[in-house]
Design a protein around this motif. Structure first.
Motif, PDB file in Angstrom:
ATOM      1  N   VAL A   1       0.855  -1.201   0.000  1.00  0.00           N
ATOM      2  CA  VAL A   1       0.000   0.000   0.000  1.00  0.00           C
ATOM      3  C   VAL A   1       0.889   1.249   0.000  1.00  0.00           C
ATOM      4  O   VAL A   1       0.651   2.199  -0.752  1.00  0.00           O
ATOM      5  N   LYS A   2       1.958   1.203   0.816  1.00  0.00           N
ATOM      6  CA  LYS A   2       2.848   2.375   0.924  1.00  0.00           C
ATOM      7  C   LYS A   2       3.484   2.691  -0.443  1.00  0.00           C
ATOM      8  O   LYS A   2       3.442   3.832  -0.919  1.00  0.00           O
ATOM      9  N   VAL A   3       4.060   1.675  -1.074  1.00  0.00           N
ATOM     10  CA  VAL A   3       4.726   1.913  -2.365  1.00  0.00           C
ATOM     11  C   VAL A   3       3.704   2.355  -3.415  1.00  0.00           C
ATOM     12  O   VAL A   3       4.005   3.176  -4.295  1.00  0.00           O
ATOM     13  N   SER A   4       2.471   1.886  -3.305  1.00  0.00           N
ATOM     14  CA  SER A   4       1.437   2.290  -4.279  1.00  0.00           C
ATOM     15  C   SER A   4       1.072   3.765  -4.111  1.00  0.00           C
ATOM     16  O   SER A   4       0.905   4.487  -5.101  1.00  0.00           O
ATOM     17  N   VAL A   5       0.949   4.215  -2.854  1.00  0.00           N
ATOM     18  CA  VAL A   5       0.609   5.631  -2.622  1.00  0.00           C
ATOM     19  C   VAL A   5       1.734   6.519  -3.170  1.00  0.00           C
ATOM     20  O   VAL A   5       1.481   7.547  -3.816  1.00  0.00           O
ATOM     21  N   GLU A   6       2.969   6.103  -2.947  1.00  0.00           N
ATOM     22  CA  GLU A   6       4.099   6.907  -3.457  1.00  0.00           C
ATOM     23  C   GLU A   6       4.131   6.898  -4.992  1.00  0.00           C
ATOM     24  O   GLU A   6       4.328   7.934  -5.629  1.00  0.00           O
ATOM     25  N   THR A   7       3.901   5.717  -5.577  1.00  0.00           N
ATOM     26  CA  THR A   7       4.035   5.581  -7.036  1.00  0.00           C
ATOM     27  C   THR A   7       2.885   6.226  -7.794  1.00  0.00           C
ATOM     28  O   THR A   7       3.091   6.786  -8.882  1.00  0.00           O
ATOM     29  N   VAL A   8       1.671   6.156  -7.242  1.00  0.00           N
ATOM     30  CA  VAL A   8       0.511   6.669  -7.984  1.00  0.00           C
ATOM     31  C   VAL A   8       0.651   8.170  -8.272  1.00  0.00           C
ATOM     32  O   VAL A   8       0.113   8.686  -9.257  1.00  0.00           O
ATOM     33  N   MET A   9       1.431   8.867  -7.430  1.00  0.00           N
ATOM     34  CA  MET A   9       1.652  10.299  -7.617  1.00  0.00           C
ATOM     35  C   MET A   9       2.442  10.582  -8.897  1.00  0.00           C
ATOM     36  O   MET A   9       2.394  11.680  -9.438  1.00  0.00           O
ATOM     37  N   LYS A  10       3.197   9.572  -9.369  1.00  0.00           N
ATOM     38  CA  LYS A  10       4.050   9.787 -10.554  1.00  0.00           C
ATOM     39  C   LYS A  10       3.413   9.242 -11.838  1.00  0.00           C
ATOM     40  O   LYS A  10       4.002   9.316 -12.905  1.00  0.00           O
ATOM     41  N   LEU A  11       2.232   8.630 -11.719  1.00  0.00           N
ATOM     42  CA  LEU A  11       1.612   7.982 -12.886  1.00  0.00           C
ATOM     43  C   LEU A  11       0.547   8.879 -13.528  1.00  0.00           C
ATOM     44  O   LEU A  11      -0.019   9.744 -12.860  1.00  0.00           O
ATOM     45  N   ASP A  12       0.262   8.615 -14.822  1.00  0.00           N
ATOM     46  CA  ASP A  12      -0.861   9.314 -15.453  1.00  0.00           C
ATOM     47  C   ASP A  12      -1.792   8.342 -16.184  1.00  0.00           C
ATOM     48  O   ASP A  12      -2.529   8.720 -17.079  1.00  0.00           O
ATOM     49  N   THR A  13      -1.716   7.053 -15.773  1.00  0.00           N
ATOM     50  CA  THR A  13      -2.631   6.040 -16.316  1.00  0.00           C
ATOM     51  C   THR A  13      -2.994   5.067 -15.193  1.00  0.00           C
ATOM     52  O   THR A  13      -2.457   5.169 -14.094  1.00  0.00           O
ATOM     53  N   LEU A  14      -3.882   4.111 -15.547  1.00  0.00           N
ATOM     54  CA  LEU A  14      -4.257   3.098 -14.547  1.00  0.00           C
ATOM     55  C   LEU A  14      -3.315   1.903 -14.648  1.00  0.00           C
ATOM     56  O   LEU A  14      -3.033   1.419 -15.748  1.00  0.00           O
ATOM     57  N   VAL A  15      -2.840   1.451 -13.505  1.00  0.00           N
ATOM     58  CA  VAL A  15      -2.016   0.241 -13.444  1.00  0.00           C
ATOM     59  C   VAL A  15      -2.797  -0.800 -12.653  1.00  0.00           C
ATOM     60  O   VAL A  15      -3.266  -0.527 -11.544  1.00  0.00           O
ATOM     61  N   TYR A  16      -2.950  -1.990 -13.240  1.00  0.00           N
ATOM     62  CA  TYR A  16      -3.704  -3.079 -12.594  1.00  0.00           C
ATOM     63  C   TYR A  16      -2.710  -4.165 -12.186  1.00  0.00           C
ATOM     64  O   TYR A  16      -2.177  -4.874 -13.044  1.00  0.00           O
ATOM     65  N   GLY A  17      -2.403  -4.226 -10.914  1.00  0.00           N
ATOM     66  CA  GLY A  17      -1.467  -5.250 -10.420  1.00  0.00           C
ATOM     67  C   GLY A  17      -0.172  -4.625  -9.949  1.00  0.00           C
ATOM     68  O   GLY A  17       0.471  -3.877 -10.697  1.00  0.00           O
ATOM     69  N   LEU A  18       0.204  -4.986  -8.727  1.00  0.00           N
ATOM     70  CA  LEU A  18       1.422  -4.431  -8.123  1.00  0.00           C
ATOM     71  C   LEU A  18       2.678  -4.840  -8.888  1.00  0.00           C
ATOM     72  O   LEU A  18       3.678  -4.118  -8.894  1.00  0.00           O
ATOM     73  N   GLU A  19       2.616  -5.986  -9.564  1.00  0.00           N
ATOM     74  CA  GLU A  19       3.794  -6.475 -10.298  1.00  0.00           C
ATOM     75  C   GLU A  19       4.238  -5.465 -11.362  1.00  0.00           C
ATOM     76  O   GLU A  19       5.396  -5.456 -11.763  1.00  0.00           O
ATOM     77  N   ASN A  20       3.302  -4.606 -11.790  1.00  0.00           N
ATOM     78  CA  ASN A  20       3.630  -3.636 -12.846  1.00  0.00           C
ATOM     79  C   ASN A  20       4.328  -2.379 -12.331  1.00  0.00           C
ATOM     80  O   ASN A  20       4.735  -1.533 -13.128  1.00  0.00           O
ATOM     81  N   ILE A  21       4.432  -2.239 -11.005  1.00  0.00           N
ATOM     82  CA  ILE A  21       5.136  -1.046 -10.485  1.00  0.00           C
ATOM     83  C   ILE A  21       6.373  -1.427  -9.683  1.00  0.00           C
ATOM     84  O   ILE A  21       7.096  -0.553  -9.215  1.00  0.00           O
ATOM     85  N   LEU A  22       6.612  -2.732  -9.497  1.00  0.00           N
ATOM     86  CA  LEU A  22       7.801  -3.142  -8.746  1.00  0.00           C
ATOM     87  C   LEU A  22       8.957  -3.356  -9.717  1.00  0.00           C
ATOM     88  O   LEU A  22       8.744  -3.797 -10.842  1.00  0.00           O
ATOM     89  N   ASP A  23      10.187  -3.055  -9.284  1.00  0.00           N
ATOM     90  CA  ASP A  23      11.369  -3.249 -10.160  1.00  0.00           C
ATOM     91  C   ASP A  23      11.640  -4.732 -10.370  1.00  0.00           C
ATOM     92  O   ASP A  23      11.481  -5.522  -9.474  1.00  0.00           O
TER      93      ASP A  23
END
Ligand SMILES: NC(=O)C1=CN([C@@H]2O[C@H](COP(=O)(O)OP(=O)(O)OC[C@H]3O[C@@H](n4cnc5c(N)ncnc54)[C@H](O)[C@@H]3O)[C@@H](O)[C@H]2O)C=CC1
Ligand SMILES: O=C(O)C1=N[C@H](C(=O)O)C[C@H](O)C1
Length: 256
Positions: free
Chosen positions: A234-256
Motif C-alpha cells: 500500500v505504501k509503495v502504491s501511494v508513493e508511485t501513484v503520484m508519478k503515474l498518469d494512467t491506470l495500473v492493474y497489479g502491483l507487479e507492474n510497479i515493482l522493479d
C-alpha cells in the motif's frame, strides 16, 4: 519529501484499520479525512458519509479504497472525476468496470493503482506461477480465505489466471467426459484452469497454484498470516501513484 495527503474509505474494516495506522505512521503521508458510510469511525480527522461530500470539501492527493466491490468501483470513478488519484485494494471488479476506469484514468491523465494483492510474496507467487505455466499447462488454483470474504474467486486468483493466460494456450483440462455429480465440484474455470475457493474461520489469505505433468506436480504457495503483510505494498502504491498518469492493474507492474 513532499507530503502526500490521503483519504481512506473503509477505515473501520480489517484492511482499513491497518491502512489508517500505516498512513498515520508514515512521516511523508498525512491522513486528512476518512469516508465511512455509517459515520462511525472515531478518528481525529473529519469523517464523511459520502465521497462527493468529502471531495467537495477536501482535496486529498490520494484515495485509498478498502471497501466492497460495488462501493470500491463507484469510489474509484468518483475520485478520478474529482482529480484524486485512487489506490484500490478492493477486489471483485468486473472486466467492464476495470476497462471503464482505465479509460477514465487515461482521459483525466491521473494515476490509479488497482492491486488485487498488496503482499510482495503474493506478487512473487503470481509471477512464479506465470513462469511455471510456460512448462506446465495443467493448472488448478486453490485460494483459501477467512469466511467473511464477499467475493469469490478472490481477486488474486483471477489475477493469477489472467497472468498465466498471457503465456499459456487455452486448454480444457481433465477428462473430456468428466461430469460433476455435485454442482461446483470442479470449481470455476478461466481459460480451462480450475479455481477453487475455500472459506473458513481461522484463515486470513492464502493461495496455492498446482501444476501437474507426467509423473510430477509442482505447487507454488503464498500465505498472509496477518493484514500488516499488505501494508508495504500500500505504501509503495501511494508513493508511485503520484508519478503515474494512467491506470495500473497489479502491483507487479510497479515493482522493479
Ligand atoms: N489488495 C489487497 O491486498 C487486499 C484486498 N482486500 C480487499 O479489500 C476489501 C476490504 O477487505 P476487508 O478490510 O477484509 O473488509 P471489511 O469488511 O473488514 O471492511 C470493509 C469496510 O468497508 C466499509 N464500507 C462499506 N461500504 C462503505 C461505503 N459506502 N463507504 C465507506 N466505507 C464503506 C465497511 O463498513 C467496512 O468497514 C475487500 O474487497 C477485500 O477483498 C483485502 C485484503 C488485502
Ligand atoms: O478479502 C481478503 O481478505 C483478501 N482479498 C484480496 C483478494 O481477493 O485476492 C487479497 C487477499 O487475498 C486478501
Amino acid at each position: 519529501m513532499e507530503q502526500i495527503k490521503v483519504t481512506i474509505a473503509g477505515p473501520r474494516g480489517r484492511m482499513g484499520k491497518e491502512a489508517v495506522e500505516l498512513v498515520q505512521n508514515t512521516p511523508h503521508f498525512t491522513l486528512i479525512s476518512v469516508i465511512d458510510h455509517k459515520g462511525e469511525a472515531s478518528l481525529d480527522v473529519p469523517v464523511y458519509k459520502d465521497i462527493e461530500e468529502c471531495f467537495r470539501t477536501e482535496t486529498p492527493h490520494v484515495l485509498i479504497d478498502l471497501t466492497t466491490p460495488e462501493v470500491g468501483y463507484l469510489h474509484t470513478k468518483t475520485a478520478l472525476e474529482y482529480g484524486v488519484r485512487p489506490v484500490v485494494g478492493t477486489t471483485g471488479f468486473t472486466p467492464e468496470e476495470l476497462n471503464e476506469l482505465k479509460d477514465l484514468a487515461e482521459s483525466t491523465k491521473l494515476g490509479c493503482i488497482i492491486a488485487p494483492n498488496f503482499a510482495i510474496g503474493a506478487v512473487l507467487m503470481m509471477k512464479f506461477s506465470q513462469m511455471a505455466a510456460k512448462y506446465f499447462d495443467d493448472i488448478e488454483i486453490i485460494e483459501l480465505h477467512h469466511d467473511q470474504k464477499l467475493d469469490a474467486p478472490s481477486g488474486t486468483a483471477v489475477k493469477t489466471a489472467e497472468m498465466i493466460k498471457e503465456v499459456r494456450e487455452a486448454k480444457t483440462q481433465g477428462h473430456p467426459n468428466e461430469k460433476e455429480t455435485h454442482s461446483g465440484a470442479r470449481g470455476a474455470t478461466i481459460d480451462g484452469m480450475h479455481i477453487h475457493s475455500v472459506r473458513l474461520p481461522g484463515l486470513i489469505a492464502h493461495q496455492q497454484v498446482m501444476f501437474g505433468a507426467e509423473g510430477q506436480t509442482l505447487t507454488v504457495r503464498h500465505d498472509s498470516y496477518n493484514r500488516a503483510s499488505f501494508m508495504s505494498g500500500v505504501k509503495v502504491s501511494v508513493e508511485t501513484v503520484m508519478k503515474l498518469d494512467t491506470l495500473v492493474y497489479g502491483l507487479e507492474n510497479i515493482l522493479d
